[in-house]
Design an enzyme around this catalytic site. Structure first.
Site, PDB file in Angstrom:
ATOM      1  N   LYS A  28       0.814  -1.221   0.000  1.00  0.00           N
ATOM      2  CA  LYS A  28       0.000   0.000   0.000  1.00  0.00           C
ATOM      3  C   LYS A  28       0.847   1.270   0.000  1.00  0.00           C
ATOM      4  O   LYS A  28       0.410   2.318  -0.494  1.00  0.00           O
ATOM      5  CB  LYS A  28      -0.962  -0.012   1.181  1.00  0.00           C
TER       6      LYS A  28
ATOM      7  N   GLU B 129      -4.027   6.817   7.976  1.00  0.00           N
ATOM      8  CA  GLU B 129      -4.793   7.620   7.024  1.00  0.00           C
ATOM      9  C   GLU B 129      -5.894   8.371   7.764  1.00  0.00           C
ATOM     10  O   GLU B 129      -6.341   7.945   8.844  1.00  0.00           O
ATOM     11  CB  GLU B 129      -5.464   6.727   5.969  1.00  0.00           C
TER      12      GLU B 129
ATOM     13  N   GLU C 126      -9.479   1.721  -6.852  1.00  0.00           N
ATOM     14  CA  GLU C 126     -10.496   2.042  -5.849  1.00  0.00           C
ATOM     15  C   GLU C 126     -10.303   3.448  -5.291  1.00  0.00           C
ATOM     16  O   GLU C 126      -9.183   3.884  -5.027  1.00  0.00           O
ATOM     17  CB  GLU C 126     -10.459   1.015  -4.718  1.00  0.00           C
TER      18      GLU C 126
ATOM     19  N   GLU D  59      -6.520   2.293  -3.408  1.00  0.00           N
ATOM     20  CA  GLU D  59      -5.619   1.210  -3.780  1.00  0.00           C
ATOM     21  C   GLU D  59      -5.993   0.682  -5.155  1.00  0.00           C
ATOM     22  O   GLU D  59      -7.029   1.050  -5.723  1.00  0.00           O
ATOM     23  CB  GLU D  59      -5.695   0.069  -2.758  1.00  0.00           C
TER      24      GLU D  59
ATOM     25  N   ASN E  53      -6.604  -3.056  -6.920  1.00  0.00           N
ATOM     26  CA  ASN E  53      -6.696  -4.509  -6.810  1.00  0.00           C
ATOM     27  C   ASN E  53      -6.248  -5.085  -8.143  1.00  0.00           C
ATOM     28  O   ASN E  53      -6.960  -4.986  -9.149  1.00  0.00           O
ATOM     29  CB  ASN E  53      -8.122  -4.938  -6.489  1.00  0.00           C
TER      30      ASN E  53
ATOM     31  N   PHE F  48     -22.486 -10.278  11.786  1.00  0.00           N
ATOM     32  CA  PHE F  48     -22.171 -10.926  10.502  1.00  0.00           C
ATOM     33  C   PHE F  48     -21.179 -12.075  10.677  1.00  0.00           C
ATOM     34  O   PHE F  48     -20.370 -12.344   9.779  1.00  0.00           O
ATOM     35  CB  PHE F  48     -21.628  -9.906   9.487  1.00  0.00           C
TER      36      PHE F  48
END
Length: 466
Positions: free
Chosen positions: A119, A208, A289, A302, A304, A361
């Site tokens: 990253k 960030e 993204e 980033e 992908n 979840f």
């Protein structure tokens, strides 16, 4: 139509393996499936022309074993390897091992995987291309000294709390933590560092700015060997839980893309995505993204460097087969002019998971004894409805792998028509006795904020608490 390869090994499992195999069959390419002991009866094994056992159930001993996969390439004589997504799809070491075996890796060059798999490197790639990343640290934070922690505090104060601590090698929401204030920073840095070390063998972390209630928008790009670079449109991916997407759509319904000013913003977004990937020498399919604040200011997140789970959404509105394009560019074939591609209508994807939305979840592995899609018509593959599943009746969702059961994707001439079609498909779906998020997905589609396109990344988790 020529075959780009005679035989392709698919280094993955589940619905993505089946999806790649389907395109191979259409093109007359022999396919090789790989499987762990837990997947011996999995649908992707039966779909392929050949299948090779690569190890025991744990992913690290099978789907993440470069040695086992290389042995499968060697024993089957596969000319190319499609990695799907996840697992080894973005690992330059795997791409190099495939090449050393004399096969073609269906993905970007190893150097590109190195650039975007880190990253920090990706952040610098964006800066070098004149594209703004999310404000934050431009180097990893040193957390093993008092001086490093002090520097981290300085960076965080400069960025402004709350901040997000991220693992440099992270992905899929792993190794990320929101830090509301300075007193929680050191603990978060060490926690994310430990998680990054465990999951990605990379303990580096960075900071960030945390954007509250943002929109997550990504651009599907495709680049060929001759310098051609194309955008195939954007996807809205803001319906997320645990920083992972569960509903995606194209085009984005965000209001900041409306009107002439919005269209100019969309063109600027496409231009920024292409500047980032072409600077890296990208080849093949990828996703750039971005994250947007409430004003519609877009920041680079980033790249992908692989096929995305939600690539089907783009295929539905463009009529393209992105996997076929991947195979043809990997074979260095002449590519069509993708700049002429027109998007038609609106497509929405819902990911059906074996999980409990009411309890954070959490995954709920279990048996799938009854499985009915879209009112009993079976797994659909039409222009306006696609159901892609890695399980069948009699299968089990195991604790070894991601608990996604299927992707249900609907297209309509309008967004409202697409929502209606998707809701009907989910209504006609039965998965039992395994617990799923089917009812929750329909709850999302019925939500007012989703219906009017004003939602953001907080929607899903807020709905789960109601």
């Amino acid at each position: 139509m020529t075959r780009p390869f005679e035989k392709v090994l698919v280094a993955n499992r589940g619905e993505i393996a089946r999806r790649v195999i389907r395109t191979c069959k259409r093109l007359g390419i022999r396919s090789v499936a790989v499987y762990s002991e837990a997947d011996s009866e999995a649908p992707h094994v039966g779909d392929a022309d050949e299948a090779v056992l690569i190890g025991p159930p744990p992913a690290k001993d099978s789907y993440l074993s470069i040695g086992a996969l290389v042995a499968a390439i060697r024993s089957t004589g596969a000319q190319a390897v499609h990695p799907g997504y996840g697992f080894l799809s973005e690992k330059s070491s795997f791409a190099r091992a495939v090449a050393e075996q004399g096969a073609v890796f269906v993905g970007p060059p190893p150097e590109v995987l190195d650039a975007f798999g880190d990253k920090m490197k990706a952040r610098h790639m964006a800066l070098g291309a004149g594209v703004r990343p999310v404000p934050g640290s431009d180097a990893p934070v040193a957390i093993d000294t008092a001086e490093g922690i002090d520097e981290a505090r300085r960076v965080a104060r400069e960025v402004g709390f709350p901040v997000m601590v991220k693992a440099v090698g992270g992905g899929g929401g792993i190794g990320m933590q929101i830090v509301p204030g300075e007193d929680a920073l050191e603990r978060a840095l060490k926690s994310c560092s430990d998680r990054g070390e465990s999951a990605f063998a990379d303990a580096r972390v960075y900071i960030e700015r945390y954007l509250a209630a943002p929109r997550h928008v990504e651009v599907q790009v495709f680049c060929d060997e001759k310098g051609g670079a194309y955008c195939l449109g954007e996807r809205e991916c803001s319906v997320q839980r645990r920083h992972q997407k569960i509903v995606e759509e194209s085009p984005s319904p965000a209001r900041f893309f409306e009107g002439e000013e919005g269209e100019a913003r969309r063109r600027a977004l496409f231009d920024a995505a292409l500047r980032v990937v072409t600077r890296a020498g990208y080849v093949g399919a990828g996703t750039c993204e971005f994250i947007a604040d409430a004003r519609g200011d877009l920041f680079f997140l980033e790249v992908n460097a692989r096929l995305q789970v939600e690539h089907v959404v783009t295929e539905m509105v463009t009529g393209l087969d992105v996997v076929e394009l991947q195979l043809r560019v990997a074979a260095v074939e002449a590519m069509p002019d993708l700049s002429l591609t027109e998007r038609q209508g609106h497509a929405i994807e819902a990911r059906v998971y074996a999980e409990d939305p009411g309890k954070g979840f959490i995954p709920k592995p279990g048996a799938v004894e009854t499985l009915v899609w879209a009112g009993g018509v079976g797994e659909a593959q039409t222009r306006d409805l696609r159901i892609e599943s890695g399980v069948r009746a009699g299968s089990k969702v195991t604790p070894y792998y991601d608990p996604m059961i299927a992707k249900v994707v609907a297209r309509g001439d309008t967004r409202a028509a697409a929502i209606l079609a998707l809701d009907r498909a989910l209504e006609g779906t039965v998965v039992a006795p395994c617990m799923t998020n089917l009812a929750f997905l329909r709850k999302i589609l019925a939500d007012c904020a989703f219906r009017d396109g004003s939602y953001d990344t907080t929607l899903a988790e807020a709905l789960a608490k109601r």
